[in-house]
Design an enzyme around this catalytic site. Structure first.
Site, PDB file in Angstrom:
ATOM      1  CG  ASN A  40     -20.293  35.681  11.622  1.00 54.99           C
ATOM      2  OD1 ASN A  40     -20.965  35.761  13.117  1.00 54.99           O
ATOM      3  ND2 ASN A  40     -19.569  34.755  11.431  1.00 54.99           N
ATOM      4  CE  LYS A  82     -16.240  35.806  12.720  1.00 55.28           C
ATOM      5  NZ  LYS A  82     -15.052  35.478  12.473  1.00 55.28           N
ATOM      6  CG  HIS A 116     -18.471  30.453  12.176  1.00 58.68           C
ATOM      7  ND1 HIS A 116     -17.466  30.524  12.062  1.00 58.68           N
ATOM      8  CD2 HIS A 116     -18.446  31.509  11.148  1.00 58.68           C
ATOM      9  CE1 HIS A 116     -16.685  31.169  12.392  1.00 58.68           C
ATOM     10  NE2 HIS A 116     -17.326  32.088  11.092  1.00 58.68           N
ATOM     11  CD  GLU A 169     -15.386  32.051  15.043  1.00 62.27           C
ATOM     12  OE1 GLU A 169     -15.961  32.498  15.223  1.00 62.27           O
ATOM     13  OE2 GLU A 169     -14.106  32.864  14.052  1.00 62.27           O
ATOM     14  CD  GLU A 220     -16.364  31.746   6.441  1.00 66.95           C
ATOM     15  OE1 GLU A 220     -16.449  32.585   6.611  1.00 66.95           O
ATOM     16  OE2 GLU A 220     -16.485  30.919   7.896  1.00 66.95           O
ATOM     17  N   GLY A 247      -9.680  35.767  10.331  1.00 66.30           N
ATOM     18  CA  GLY A 247      -9.317  36.084  11.376  1.00 66.30           C
ATOM     19  C   GLY A 247      -8.290  36.616  11.563  1.00 66.30           C
ATOM     20  CB  SER A 267      -9.006  37.780   6.250  1.00 65.59           C
ATOM     21  OG  SER A 267      -8.884  37.057   7.774  1.00 65.59           O
TER      22      SER A 267
HETATM   23  C1  PEP Z   1     -15.951  34.498   9.665  1.00 65.92           C
HETATM   24  O1  PEP Z   1     -15.443  34.241  10.562  1.00 65.92           O
HETATM   25  O2  PEP Z   1     -16.559  33.824   8.832  1.00 65.92           O
HETATM   26  C2  PEP Z   1     -15.041  35.422   8.974  1.00 65.92           C
HETATM   27  C3  PEP Z   1     -15.177  34.510   7.590  1.00 65.92           C
HETATM   28  O3  PEP Z   1     -14.220  35.827   9.454  1.00 65.92           O
HETATM   29  P1  PEP Z   1     -13.005  37.287   8.902  1.00 65.92           P
HETATM   30  O4  PEP Z   1     -13.843  37.765   8.346  1.00 65.92           O
HETATM   31  O5  PEP Z   1     -12.734  37.915  10.582  1.00 65.92           O
HETATM   32  O6  PEP Z   1     -11.940  36.582   9.054  1.00 65.92           O
END
Ligand code: PEP
Length: 250
Positions: free
Chosen positions: A8, A10, A93, A95, A165, A171, A209
């Site tokens: 992803n 973003k 998602h 976000e 998630e 992040g 992460s």
């Molecule tokens: C995400 O935003 O879907 C995600 C998994 O981000 P990160 O791997 O940076 O935590």
């Protein structure tokens, strides 16, 4: 079992940077058992598609709108994404839920629209830090899954990929322990079973992460069908290491 790795990107890269990353990844993977999906920003999709042509990658988008056509300034339909070569789309998602007010009901309409457009929805669910601290993670996951899948047939539900998630981990650089994700995946599968019946098996992946150091811990788990990767998908060498890990456990 074929694992799934989803990058992803973003809103982190320009179109030019997206193409450069796609080229580096394309050069690093000749063929793969793993299903590898890259999700660039909307404007980068055509150029990334061209850079990936003939390779082992599938293309996804980061969002879609639930209507098929009309006066919806700025929105993008599932059909348009298919036309551009996407076969996957991220839906709900955290976000978007946090910054754009996406509700479970909106996510439900988007999952339905994705399926109608023959896109595989990657449905994101996960608890916030407060829900985690209050001990209501399982209830939050159950609610998100129930509402997101409302009105869908069991056959449609079987096509959905659910991404667990934990919102507070995204992040942060600190993933949850793999066994924690395995427990959450069990809760998600129970919730799907309540909606669709025991015969329906959905794929459940972990995101939050994930990087090349901790990826194997998740991908080795039978209950983890793959990973959704944010930050670590932006660096070619790092993502290619994750692909290698997925290839060895598959
Ligand atoms: C995400 O935003 O879907 C995600 C998994 O981000 P990160 O791997 O940076 O935590």
């Amino acid at each position: 079992m074929r694992k799934i790795l989803i990058g992803n990107w973003k809103m982190q890269l320009s179109v030019r940077e997206s193409v450069a990353l796609a080229r580096a990844l394309r050069a690093g993977v000749k063929k793969a058992k793993t299903t590898i999906v890259l999700c660039p920003s909307f404007p980068a999709i055509p150029a990334v598609r061209d850079a990936l042509r003939g390779g082992a990658f599938a293309l996804g988008a980061q969002d879609l709108f639930w209507e098929t056509k009309g006066q919806y300034t700025g929105e993008v339909s599932g059909a348009a994404l298919r036309e551009l070569g996407c076969s996957f789309v991220i839906v709900g998602h955290s976000e978007r839920r946090a910054h754009l007010g996406e509700t479970d009901e909106m996510v439900n309409k988007k999952v339905s629209a994705a399926l109608a457009a023959r896109l595989t929805p990657i449905l994101c669910v996960g608890e916030t830090r407060e829900e985690r601290e209050r001990g209501t993670r399982d209830a939050a996951l159950r609610r998100q899954v129930h509402v997101a899948l409302r009105g869908l047939t069991p056959a449609q539900i079987g096509k959905v990929i659910v991404a667990y998630e934990p919102v507070w981990v995204i992040g942060s650089g600190k993933a949850v322990p793999p066994k924690d994700a395995v427990r959450a995946h069990g809760k998600i599968r129970n919730a799907v079973e309540e909606v669709a019946g025991a015969a329906v098996k959905v794929r459940v992946i972990y995101g939050g992460s994930v990087d090349s150091n901790n990826g194997a811990g998740f991908l080795r788990e039978a209950a983890v069908d793959g990973c959704l990767v944010g930050g670590a998908s932006l660096r070619a060498a790092e993502f290619l290491k994750l692909v290698q890990v997925a290839e060895t456990v598959a």
